[in-house]
Design an enzyme around this catalytic site. Structure first.
Site, PDB file in Angstrom:
ATOM      1  N   HIS A 104       0.812  -1.230   0.000  1.00 30.62           N
ATOM      2  CA  HIS A 104       0.000   0.000   0.000  1.00 30.62           C
ATOM      3  C   HIS A 104       0.837   1.268   0.000  1.00 30.62           C
ATOM      4  O   HIS A 104       0.298   2.368   0.000  1.00 30.62           O
ATOM      5  CB  HIS A 104      -0.947   0.030   1.205  1.00 30.62           C
ATOM      6  CG  HIS A 104      -0.245   0.277   2.513  1.00 30.62           C
ATOM      7  ND1 HIS A 104       0.409  -0.707   3.190  1.00 30.62           N
ATOM      8  CD2 HIS A 104      -0.078   1.402   3.241  1.00 30.62           C
ATOM      9  CE1 HIS A 104       0.943  -0.218   4.302  1.00 30.62           C
ATOM     10  NE2 HIS A 104       0.671   1.075   4.362  1.00 30.62           N
TER      11      HIS A 104
HETATM   12  C1  UD1 Z   1      -1.897   5.778   5.846  1.00 30.67           C
HETATM   13  C2  UD1 Z   1      -0.597   6.280   6.447  1.00 30.67           C
HETATM   14  C3  UD1 Z   1       0.465   5.202   6.306  1.00 30.67           C
HETATM   15  C4  UD1 Z   1       0.016   3.899   6.906  1.00 30.67           C
HETATM   16  C5  UD1 Z   1      -1.343   3.497   6.335  1.00 30.67           C
HETATM   17  C6  UD1 Z   1      -1.866   2.294   7.053  1.00 30.67           C
HETATM   18  C7  UD1 Z   1      -0.083   8.700   6.255  1.00 30.67           C
HETATM   19  C8  UD1 Z   1       0.682   9.710   5.521  1.00 30.67           C
HETATM   20  N1  UD1 Z   1      -0.100   7.463   5.701  1.00 30.67           N
HETATM   21  O1  UD1 Z   1      -1.686   5.530   4.471  1.00 30.67           O
HETATM   22  O2  UD1 Z   1       1.647   5.619   6.985  1.00 30.67           O
HETATM   23  O3  UD1 Z   1       0.965   2.902   6.599  1.00 30.67           O
HETATM   24  O4  UD1 Z   1      -2.279   4.568   6.515  1.00 30.67           O
HETATM   25  O5  UD1 Z   1      -2.808   1.603   6.298  1.00 30.67           O
HETATM   26  O6  UD1 Z   1      -0.679   8.999   7.259  1.00 30.67           O
HETATM   27  N2  UD1 Z   1      -9.089   4.875   1.833  1.00 30.67           N
HETATM   28  C9  UD1 Z   1     -10.352   4.338   1.871  1.00 30.67           C
HETATM   29  N3  UD1 Z   1     -10.880   4.029   3.097  1.00 30.67           N
HETATM   30  C10 UD1 Z   1     -10.223   4.249   4.241  1.00 30.67           C
HETATM   31  C11 UD1 Z   1      -8.945   4.823   4.202  1.00 30.67           C
HETATM   32  C12 UD1 Z   1      -8.387   5.128   2.985  1.00 30.67           C
HETATM   33  O7  UD1 Z   1     -10.973   4.121   0.858  1.00 30.67           O
HETATM   34  O8  UD1 Z   1     -10.763   3.941   5.324  1.00 30.67           O
HETATM   35  C13 UD1 Z   1      -8.472   5.166   0.502  1.00 30.67           C
HETATM   36  C14 UD1 Z   1      -8.772   6.533  -0.029  1.00 30.67           C
HETATM   37  O9  UD1 Z   1      -8.872   6.444  -1.399  1.00 30.67           O
HETATM   38  C15 UD1 Z   1      -7.512   7.319   0.310  1.00 30.67           C
HETATM   39  C16 UD1 Z   1      -6.417   6.250   0.223  1.00 30.67           C
HETATM   40  O10 UD1 Z   1      -7.051   5.050   0.638  1.00 30.67           O
HETATM   41  O11 UD1 Z   1      -7.304   8.379  -0.557  1.00 30.67           O
HETATM   42  C17 UD1 Z   1      -5.228   6.536   1.101  1.00 30.67           C
HETATM   43  O12 UD1 Z   1      -5.614   6.784   2.455  1.00 30.67           O
HETATM   44  P1  UD1 Z   1      -4.656   7.676   3.413  1.00 30.67           P
HETATM   45  O13 UD1 Z   1      -5.172   7.641   4.793  1.00 30.67           O
HETATM   46  O14 UD1 Z   1      -4.402   8.996   2.789  1.00 30.67           O
HETATM   47  O15 UD1 Z   1      -3.268   6.953   3.338  1.00 30.67           O
HETATM   48  P2  UD1 Z   1      -2.894   5.425   3.452  1.00 30.67           P
HETATM   49  O16 UD1 Z   1      -2.299   5.007   2.149  1.00 30.67           O
HETATM   50  O17 UD1 Z   1      -4.021   4.644   4.008  1.00 30.67           O
HETATM   51  N1  UDP Z   2      -3.974  -5.910   8.804  1.00 33.57           N
HETATM   52  C1  UDP Z   2      -5.275  -6.384   8.995  1.00 33.57           C
HETATM   53  N2  UDP Z   2      -5.988  -6.768   7.888  1.00 33.57           N
HETATM   54  C2  UDP Z   2      -5.470  -6.713   6.629  1.00 33.57           C
HETATM   55  C3  UDP Z   2      -4.159  -6.224   6.461  1.00 33.57           C
HETATM   56  C4  UDP Z   2      -3.439  -5.816   7.566  1.00 33.57           C
HETATM   57  O1  UDP Z   2      -5.753  -6.467  10.128  1.00 33.57           O
HETATM   58  O2  UDP Z   2      -6.165  -7.089   5.683  1.00 33.57           O
HETATM   59  C5  UDP Z   2      -3.204  -5.455   9.988  1.00 33.57           C
HETATM   60  C6  UDP Z   2      -1.855  -6.101  10.164  1.00 33.57           C
HETATM   61  O3  UDP Z   2      -1.961  -7.296  10.914  1.00 33.57           O
HETATM   62  C7  UDP Z   2      -1.065  -5.025  10.899  1.00 33.57           C
HETATM   63  C8  UDP Z   2      -1.670  -3.734  10.382  1.00 33.57           C
HETATM   64  O4  UDP Z   2      -2.929  -4.077   9.799  1.00 33.57           O
HETATM   65  O5  UDP Z   2      -1.271  -5.096  12.302  1.00 33.57           O
HETATM   66  C9  UDP Z   2      -0.761  -3.125   9.367  1.00 33.57           C
HETATM   67  O6  UDP Z   2      -1.416  -2.062   8.749  1.00 33.57           O
HETATM   68  P1  UDP Z   2      -0.904  -1.429   7.393  1.00 33.57           P
HETATM   69  O7  UDP Z   2      -0.110  -2.420   6.630  1.00 33.57           O
HETATM   70  O8  UDP Z   2      -2.108  -0.838   6.742  1.00 33.57           O
HETATM   71  O9  UDP Z   2      -0.020  -0.198   7.890  1.00 33.57           O
HETATM   72  P2  UDP Z   2       1.497   0.010   8.301  1.00 33.57           P
HETATM   73  O10 UDP Z   2       1.840  -0.955   9.364  1.00 33.57           O
HETATM   74  O11 UDP Z   2       2.330  -0.142   7.067  1.00 33.57           O
HETATM   75  O12 UDP Z   2       1.528   1.425   8.763  1.00 33.57           O
END
Ligand code: UD1
Ligand code: UDP
Length: 360
Positions: free
Chosen positions: A205
């Site tokens: 992601h």
């Molecule tokens: C964010 C964090 C990242 C973390 C990740 C965990 C920042 C800068 N990034 O990235 O460090 O690893 O969360 O998963 O804070 N979206 C949905 N539903 C949701 C959330 C997001 O559809 O509930 C989609 C939207 O299109 C959005 C995109 O995902 O634009 C990205 O979401 P965003 O919260 O901006 O960043 P992440 O890539 O999730």
């Molecule tokens: N995770 C989850 N369901 C999923 C994918 C990930 O519960 O389908 C959990 C995973 O076990 C971990 C956390 O989400 O605890 C990691 O989140 P993510 O990879 O979105 O973010 P990051 O750790 O890179 O910030």
């Protein structure tokens, strides 16, 4: 001692769940602010439900926005709440925009800030998370580092020893608390019709991977090569950011890759625990695979989790398909005898007890 806890994304909810449970069990005075950065049911509410967490007192409902607008809107919302609640201390975790906004809002109001998962560094400032971590660490009053490596990073940046406490990472608490519950649940493997240690688990992601069509395509090409070499099932729970990139770039997902919606935590740790190998660019999954004893190939050039490389649970492969295949070959039959560097599963308790001592 009233504690404000700021959360906003899937990993915050999971990693802070042991701390919330501890605060509930000890009847501590606390309140939770959810920024709403993650909001889809399967990125947010399902974790509150299955981990049995209370609803946050506040939900700012910020949702997805550009970095500046997201952080700014959070800052305004968090500040208003802190003016009313006046907690002596605010806790944040990790490196997201939610973390940054929580730290900025509290420190400008001279409220003490505790940063959990402090001191991680990828030394790649192109990652938004690296910028968030550096600011969070330098503004925080209490820095809870997972290991001595992250402790050393902070010392080398001039942060005072007195402010740092090696607490371990509460992800270990989360795994210890939830794996036994997960194992009693219906087996996700049956639902997906896969066998233990007979599949690879994939997640990606990071914007630097999925927002770039060539890189994302390369990852799928690598999966094709891996599938033809090993013939294992490939399970890929797809983050919403990645889902929209696959669609926008019109990438054709090969039929042997089982793409599924993001899973709840109980299903996901079962899936990790029983995987032959994990390919990921997630921070949390690099840690969890290490704790669970499952080899990991990280689809990045750097990691802020070097402890996993040092103990031998993880390897950096970048996104070049040949390198990914070579990394899989190296890791797939690892002996999995490494030691977990992230603590003994008592981080949440240690963090709260430390704060009590410091703030009394
Ligand atoms: C964010 C964090 C990242 C973390 C990740 C965990 C920042 C800068 N990034 O990235 O460090 O690893 O969360 O998963 O804070 N979206 C949905 N539903 C949701 C959330 C997001 O559809 O509930 C989609 C939207 O299109 C959005 C995109 O995902 O634009 C990205 O979401 P965003 O919260 O901006 O960043 P992440 O890539 O999730
Ligand atoms: N995770 C989850 N369901 C999923 C994918 C990930 O519960 O389908 C959990 C995973 O076990 C971990 C956390 O989400 O605890 C990691 O989140 P993510 O990879 O979105 O973010 P990051 O750790 O890179 O910030």
């Amino acid at each position: 001692m009233k504690i404000g806890v700021v959360i906003g994304t899937r990993p915050d909810i999971i990693k802070l769940s042991p701390l919330i449970r501890y605060l509930e069990n000890t009847k501590a005075e606390y309140f939770m602010i959810h920024t709403g950065q993650h909001y889809s049911y399967n990125m947010d509410k399902q974790f509150f439900e299955e981990l049995n967490l209370p609803e946050p007192k506040y939900n700012l409902g910020i949702g997805s926005k550009s970095h500046g607008e997201m952080t700014g809107t959070m800052l305004v919302g968090i500040e208003k709440i802190l003016v009313d609640e006046k907690p002596p201390v605010v806790l944040v975790l990790g490196d997201t925009n939610t973390t940054l906004a929580g730290v900025l809002a509290a420190s400008k109001m001279h409220i003490k800030v505790g940063h959990i998962e402090a001191g991680l560094r990828s030394y790649d400032k192109k990652m938004p998370e690296e910028v968030n971590r550096i600011v969070a660490d330098h503004l925080s009053d209490y820095l809870f580092t997972p290991t001595s490596v992250s402790y050393g990073n902070l010392i080398s940046e001039g942060i005072l020893r007195d402010k740092i406490y090696i607490s371990g990472n509460p992800i270990v608490d989360a795994i210890q608390q939830n794996l036994p519950i997960a194992e009693k649940k219906e087996l996700i493997l049956d639902r997906l019709k896969i066998d233990k240690k007979n599949y690879f688990l994939v997640t990606t992601h990071r914007p630097e991977n999925v927002d770039n069509k060539n890189i994302l395509q390369n990852i799928f090409d690598a999966l094709k090569m891996i599938h033809s070499e090993y013939n294992y099932d490939i399970i890929f729970p797809v983050h919403p950011r990645t889902k929209s990139c696959i669609k926008n770039f019109e990438i054709v997902v090969p039929e042997f890759v089982k793409t599924i919606d993001p899973l709840g935590y109980l299903d996901f740790i079962q899936l990790q625990n029983n995987a032959k190998l994990i390919l990921t660019d997630s921070g949390g999954i690099q840690e969890e695979s290490c704790v669970l004893g499952v080899p990991c190939v990280t689809l990045r050039e750097h990691t802020e989790r070097p402890e996993t490389i040092d103990v031998g649970s993880n390897i950096l492969a970048g996104t070049d398909k040949d390198r990914i295949c070579d990394a899989v070959k190296l890791m797939v039959n690892s002996e999995n005898s490494w030691e977990n560097p992230y603590g003994d599963g008592t981080s949440a308790k240690k963090i709260i007890q430390y704060l009590h001592k410091k703030l009394k």
